[in-house]
Enzyme design. Structure first.
Site: not given
Ligand SMILES: Cc1ncc(COP(=O)(O)O)c(C=O)c1O
Length: 396
Positions: A124, A205, A241
């Site tokens: 990311w 993560d 999200k």
């Protein structure tokens, strides 16, 4: 002038485009079939409850809202997990996934000076920024194999093995960003073996719990596998999200420790680091999560809505694959699109091909070839397939 951000800059360019077929597949944010932002019904319900109760806006403690910290650790690890029952988890509310990662990076910089963080290649876009900002050295481990558009498992294992003992290993709990390629359960076991062998410290993560498979438990199984081995590790969580709380900036950093006494000490150090950075975290998103996860009826509503969101993404993934296969007569195998998990598809398009997607087809995406399927509607799958095939075959 600082350069524009590689991901958020894409949205700015998209807004300025007036073409009717334009698509924003850059930022990882869920859209409805009409390509509109979506506020979950369960979030509106929780907010109504909060309004009715007339809750105040006093400062939170440095570590955040107690009810949030409790439910977020339980959601991640399972309420019955030994590490929860034995109070071995230090949980501090963070400023979403990014802020939680940044706080953990500060902990590493302060107390593990000289240790480095191993990061997957690719990863990311903000991970390297975060560790650079915290002055934590990092290096990369192999993750993606362009030949198979799959996991370079052997490269990953040998790079983790070769790293200095006691390194931190940053792992994506599920729905690896940007590739959408996750290890299998057996591969996770081997990853845990090598991490244990080298006394490395896993650092997860988890930005997509529930969003990858549609199941909160399935998506947490990698993290729980490490807990079951009695290991110490860190987990950053985000509700951007899975609850659509992008702008509320709600997440947490959890440090799973070998005793409750150590967990207390770790928590005190996290608070010490947070205080000069932002003093204390915002309350609104924390209350939403505490209400949704802590109330059985709302929790069920959430799970149903999350399955719908994950289901919509899976259905456009399938439609994109069908369109690519139907339009491309060359015999190329596009099945990697189907095998990838979560919001993203890593198309394998290079810089120039990704630029063609934007300049000729008005499809906005990151230059690494990643597209967010959460920003695609089934009505535009064929158009996207045309754009991908044109860029793949006509631009080198
Ligand atoms: C892998 C990963 N980690 C963390 C984040 C952080 O997001 P946020 O700070 O909005 O929670 C994201 C967002 O895209 C992500 O993809």
């Amino acid at each position: 002038m600082a350069p524009p951000d590689p991901i958020l800059g894409v949205s700015e360019a998209f807004r300025a485009d007036t073409h009717e077929m334009k698509l924003n597949l850059g930022v990882g944010a869920y859209r409805t079939e009409d390509l509109q932002p979506y506020v979950l019904n369960v979030v509106k319900k929780a907010e109504n409850l909060m309004l009715e109760r007339g809750e105040n806006k006093e400062y939170l403690p440095i570590e955040g809202l107690a009810a949030f910290n409790k439910v977020t650790a339980e959601l991640l690890l399972g309420a019955q997990n030994d590490v929860i029952q034995q109070q071995r988890v230090a949980t501090v509310q963070g400023l979403s996934g990014t802020g939680s990662l940044r706080l953990a990076a500060a902990l590493i910089e302060r107390y593990f000076s000289g240790s480095k963080v191993l990061i997957s290649s690719p990863t990311w876009g903000n991970h390297k920024n975060i560790f650079n900002d915290a002055r934590v050295p990092w290096s990369e481990y192999r993750y993606y194999d362009p030949r198979t558009v799959g996991l370079d498992f052997h490269g990953m294992i040998s790079d983790i093995k070769a790293a200095p003992e006691g390194s931190f290993v940053l792992l994506h709990g599920c729905a690896h960003n940007p590739t959408g390629i996750d290890p299998t359960p057996e591969q996770w076991e081997s990853i845990a073996d090598v991490i244990q062998e080298k006394n490395h410290i896993p650092f997860f993560d988890v930005a997509y719990q529930g969003f990858a498979s549609g199941s909160l438990d399935t998506d947490a199984s990698s993290v729980r596998l490490f807990a079951a081995r009695g290991m110490e590790f860190l987990v950053a969580q985000s509700y951007s999200k899975n609850l659509g709380l992008y702008a509320e900036r709600i997440g947490a950093i959890n440090v799973v420790c070998s005793s409750s006494d150590i967990a207390k000490r770790v928590k005190s150090q996290l608070k010490r680091l947070a205080r000069p950075m932002y003093s204390n975290p915002p309350i609104h998103g924390a209350r939403i999560v505490a209400n949704v996860v802590g109330n059985p009826e709302l929790f069920n509503d959430w799970k149903e809505e999350m399955e719908l969101m994950a289901g919509r993404i899976k259905s456009v993934r399938k439609k994109l694959y069908d369109s690519l296969s139907a339009k491309d007569n060359s015999g190329k195998d596009w099945s990697f699109v189907l095998k990838q998990i979560g919001m993203f598809s890593f198309t394998g398009l290079n810089d120039a091909q990704s630029e063609n997607m934007t300049n000729k087809w008005h499809v906005y995406m990151t230059k690494d070839g990643r597209i967010s399927l959460a920003g695609l509607s089934s009505a535009k799958c064929e158009y996207l397939a045309d754009a991908i095939i044109d860029s793949y075959y006509n631009i080198s």
